[in-house]
Design an enzyme around this catalytic site. Structure first.
Site, PDB file in Angstrom:
ATOM      1  N   ILE A  43       3.166   4.441   0.124  1.00 57.48           N
ATOM      2  CA  ILE A  43       4.512   4.832  -0.322  1.00 57.48           C
ATOM      3  C   ILE A  43       5.315   3.602  -0.777  1.00 57.48           C
ATOM      4  CG2 ILE A  43       6.704   5.888   0.406  1.00 57.48           C
ATOM      5  CD1 ILE A  43       5.062   7.631   2.381  1.00 57.48           C
ATOM      6  N   SER A  93       0.837  -1.198   0.000  1.00 59.61           N
ATOM      7  CA  SER A  93       0.000   0.000   0.000  1.00 59.61           C
ATOM      8  C   SER A  93       0.874   1.251   0.000  1.00 59.61           C
ATOM      9  CB  SER A  93      -0.855  -0.064   1.288  1.00 59.61           C
ATOM     10  OG  SER A  93      -1.442   1.154   1.607  1.00 59.61           O
ATOM     11  N   LYS A 135       9.043   7.872  15.539  1.00 62.65           N
ATOM     12  CA  LYS A 135       9.773   8.375  14.362  1.00 62.65           C
ATOM     13  C   LYS A 135      11.041   9.138  14.775  1.00 62.65           C
ATOM     14  CE  LYS A 135       7.097   6.666  11.156  1.00 62.65           C
ATOM     15  NZ  LYS A 135       7.558   5.620  10.232  1.00 62.65           N
ATOM     16  N   SER A 177       9.751  10.379   9.120  1.00 60.75           N
ATOM     17  CA  SER A 177       8.627  11.318   8.932  1.00 60.75           C
ATOM     18  C   SER A 177       9.048  12.706   9.387  1.00 60.75           C
ATOM     19  CB  SER A 177       7.442  10.851   9.783  1.00 60.75           C
ATOM     20  OG  SER A 177       6.381  11.783   9.722  1.00 60.75           O
ATOM     21  N   TYR A 219       3.529   8.170  17.965  1.00 66.48           N
ATOM     22  CA  TYR A 219       4.063   8.137  16.591  1.00 66.48           C
ATOM     23  C   TYR A 219       5.286   9.035  16.474  1.00 66.48           C
ATOM     24  CZ  TYR A 219       3.960   8.437  11.431  1.00 66.48           C
ATOM     25  OH  TYR A 219       4.275   8.392  10.092  1.00 66.48           O
TER      26      TYR A 219
HETATM   27  N1  LIG Z   1       1.389   9.050   4.463  1.00 60.80           N
HETATM   28  C1  LIG Z   1       2.022   9.969   5.162  1.00 60.80           C
HETATM   29  O1  LIG Z   1       1.579  11.118   5.269  1.00 60.80           O
HETATM   30  C2  LIG Z   1       3.336   9.625   5.840  1.00 60.80           C
HETATM   31  C3  LIG Z   1       4.106  10.679   6.307  1.00 60.80           C
HETATM   32  C4  LIG Z   1       5.315  10.403   6.935  1.00 60.80           C
HETATM   33  C5  LIG Z   1       5.748   9.095   7.081  1.00 60.80           C
HETATM   34  N2  LIG Z   1       4.967   8.080   6.609  1.00 60.80           N
HETATM   35  C6  LIG Z   1       5.471   6.713   6.802  1.00 60.80           C
HETATM   36  O2  LIG Z   1       5.491   6.059   5.548  1.00 60.80           O
HETATM   37  C7  LIG Z   1       5.435   4.660   5.776  1.00 60.80           C
HETATM   38  C8  LIG Z   1       4.426   4.049   4.818  1.00 60.80           C
HETATM   39  O3  LIG Z   1       3.132   4.524   5.178  1.00 60.80           O
HETATM   40  P1  LIG Z   1       2.018   4.906   4.101  1.00 60.80           P
HETATM   41  O4  LIG Z   1       1.762   6.334   4.240  1.00 60.80           O
HETATM   42  O5  LIG Z   1       2.346   4.352   2.790  1.00 60.80           O
HETATM   43  O6  LIG Z   1       0.751   4.181   4.751  1.00 60.80           O
HETATM   44  P2  LIG Z   1      -0.070   2.864   4.354  1.00 60.80           P
HETATM   45  O7  LIG Z   1      -0.626   3.027   2.981  1.00 60.80           O
HETATM   46  O8  LIG Z   1      -0.993   2.617   5.478  1.00 60.80           O
HETATM   47  O9  LIG Z   1       1.057   1.731   4.312  1.00 60.80           O
HETATM   48  C9  LIG Z   1       1.560   1.138   5.477  1.00 60.80           C
HETATM   49  C10 LIG Z   1       2.217  -0.166   5.097  1.00 60.80           C
HETATM   50  O10 LIG Z   1       2.798  -0.760   6.259  1.00 60.80           O
HETATM   51  C11 LIG Z   1       2.439  -2.136   6.303  1.00 60.80           C
HETATM   52  N3  LIG Z   1       2.423  -2.620   7.683  1.00 60.80           N
HETATM   53  C12 LIG Z   1       1.720  -2.126   8.738  1.00 60.80           C
HETATM   54  N4  LIG Z   1       1.943  -2.876   9.833  1.00 60.80           N
HETATM   55  C13 LIG Z   1       2.809  -3.864   9.462  1.00 60.80           C
HETATM   56  C14 LIG Z   1       3.419  -4.947  10.148  1.00 60.80           C
HETATM   57  N5  LIG Z   1       3.172  -5.205  11.449  1.00 60.80           N
HETATM   58  N6  LIG Z   1       4.259  -5.760   9.449  1.00 60.80           N
HETATM   59  C15 LIG Z   1       4.512  -5.530   8.157  1.00 60.80           C
HETATM   60  N7  LIG Z   1       3.962  -4.528   7.446  1.00 60.80           N
HETATM   61  C16 LIG Z   1       3.111  -3.696   8.096  1.00 60.80           C
HETATM   62  C17 LIG Z   1       1.065  -2.181   5.644  1.00 60.80           C
HETATM   63  O11 LIG Z   1       0.810  -3.456   5.064  1.00 60.80           O
HETATM   64  P3  LIG Z   1      -0.084  -4.628   5.708  1.00 60.80           P
HETATM   65  O12 LIG Z   1      -1.286  -3.983   6.337  1.00 60.80           O
HETATM   66  O13 LIG Z   1      -0.400  -5.476   4.511  1.00 60.80           O
HETATM   67  O14 LIG Z   1       0.803  -5.312   6.677  1.00 60.80           O
HETATM   68  C18 LIG Z   1       1.250  -1.165   4.516  1.00 60.80           C
HETATM   69  O15 LIG Z   1       1.836  -1.796   3.394  1.00 60.80           O
HETATM   70  C19 LIG Z   1       5.110   4.482   7.257  1.00 60.80           C
HETATM   71  O16 LIG Z   1       6.286   4.155   7.960  1.00 60.80           O
HETATM   72  C20 LIG Z   1       4.609   5.846   7.668  1.00 60.80           C
HETATM   73  O17 LIG Z   1       4.809   6.093   9.033  1.00 60.80           O
HETATM   74  C21 LIG Z   1       3.787   8.319   6.001  1.00 60.80           C
END
Ligand SMILES: NC(=O)c1ccc[n+]([C@@H]2O[C@H](COP(=O)([O-])OP(=O)(O)OC[C@H]3O[C@@H](n4cnc5c(N)ncnc54)[C@H](OP(=O)(O)O)[C@@H]3O)[C@@H](O)[C@H]2O)c1
Length: 265
Positions: free
Chosen positions: A16, A14, A160, A143, A156
């Site tokens: 990023i 999903s 981070k 982040s 969170y």
């Molecule tokens: N979106 C933003 O605004 C933002 C900003 C700063 C940083 N980030 C960081 O970017 C990263 C990716 O997040 P995203 O925004 O792309 O959100 P997302 O679409 O919710 O993706 C999160 C991913 O993490 C996986 N995940 C969650 N728990 C897990 C576990 N226990 N074991 C293995 N995989 C796990 C999920 O897959 P499954 O559910 O299939 O396990 C999913 O593929 C995260 O570290 C987030 O903190 C995001």
């Protein structure tokens, strides 16, 4: 430059991680895709194949990063896939939407298990492989929350900030051994992060909030990250909202920044 390299991406089902998989597929890398939901990883693999990457160049490796036995077995499988691991992108993560006063300790522990200890465990299982190779690239999706504390994210932001410290310290340890370390600090990016964020009792927030809905397009974000990785940047800030300017305010005028975040809803 990534053609023929083996890139392991967690959180690839999903957001990023998925968008990065497509960028690396177009660059001709071999991919190891991890997350818990195998069906979603298979969907991402099919899309990578649709972009011209041979199916044999994509390994779907389901993994819960909080399960140490799974992490150890997955590291072996990832190494055995092509005999080397050139880059590990520690991108799996969950966020939070709750005030400190309403947040159970179990919820804090869950945030740290996924966002901190999961990444450390995986990094520790891949590090010996990279040190033996004499080359490799450790990457973490931290982040802006790893630099700035905001409301409803005490757990969170703490997680981070911990990741920024861990990977900055690791960089200092391995810099002379051929292993590069990059921290990515995204601002608001349009993904499922808010939907899966934890409320105080540990249940899912279950909806998109205003900041994420108005965030940067995820494919644009992945392209910016790729440019940073190609240049070998140690830190890659990525985003297009006011939160990116806040990084500069924090650095030069910390008290102004603290006043700004106090006023945020
Ligand atoms: N979106 C933003 O605004 C933002 C900003 C700063 C940083 N980030 C960081 O970017 C990263 C990716 O997040 P995203 O925004 O792309 O959100 P997302 O679409 O919710 O993706 C999160 C991913 O993490 C996986 N995940 C969650 N728990 C897990 C576990 N226990 N074991 C293995 N995989 C796990 C999920 O897959 P499954 O559910 O299939 O396990 C999913 O593929 C995260 O570290 C987030 O903190 C995001």
């Amino acid at each position: 430059m990534f053609k023929g390299q083996t890139i392991w991406i967690t959180g690839a089902s999903s957001g990023i991680g998925e968008a990065l998989a497509y960028e690396f597929a177009e660059a001709g890398a071999s991919l190891v895709l991890s997350a818990r939901r195998q069906a979603e990883l298979e969907r991402v693999k099919a899309a990578c194949v649709g972009k011209g990457l041979p199916g044999a160049d994509v390994l779907v490796l389901p993994l819960d990063v909080t399960d140490e036995a799974q992490v150890t077995a997955a590291a072996k499988a990832a190494k055995d896939f092509r005999g080397h691991i050139d880059m590990l992108i520690n991108n799996a993560g969950i966020s939070q939407r709750s005030l400190c006063v309403d947040t159970d300790m179990a919820t804090y522990r869950r945030l740290f298990e996924v966002d901190v200890f999961g990444q450390i465990a995986l990094t520790k299982s891949v590090l010996p492989v990279m040190l033996e190779q004499g080359r490799g690239h450790m990457v973490v999706t931290a982040s802006v929350a790893g630099k700035i504390g905001v409301r409803q994210r005490t757990g969170y932001c703490a997680a981070k900030h911990a990741m920024m410290g861990f990977f900055d310290a690791l960089r200092a340890e391995v810099a002379n051994q051929g292993v590069k370390v990059t921290t990515i600090t995204p601002g608001f990016i349009r993904t499922n992060i808010a939907t899966h964020a934890l409320k105080g009792d540990g249940s899912e927030f279950g909806k998109v909030d205003k900041n994420i809905a108005g965030g940067m397009d995820v494919s644009k974000c992945a392209k910016a990250i790729m440019r940073g990785l190609e240049k070998g940047k140690k830190e890659i800030p990525v985003g297009e909202g006011a939160e990116m300017k806040a990084l500069w305010v924090k650095r030069f005028f910390p008290n102004t920044l603290f006043r700004m975040v106090e006023k945020m809803g």
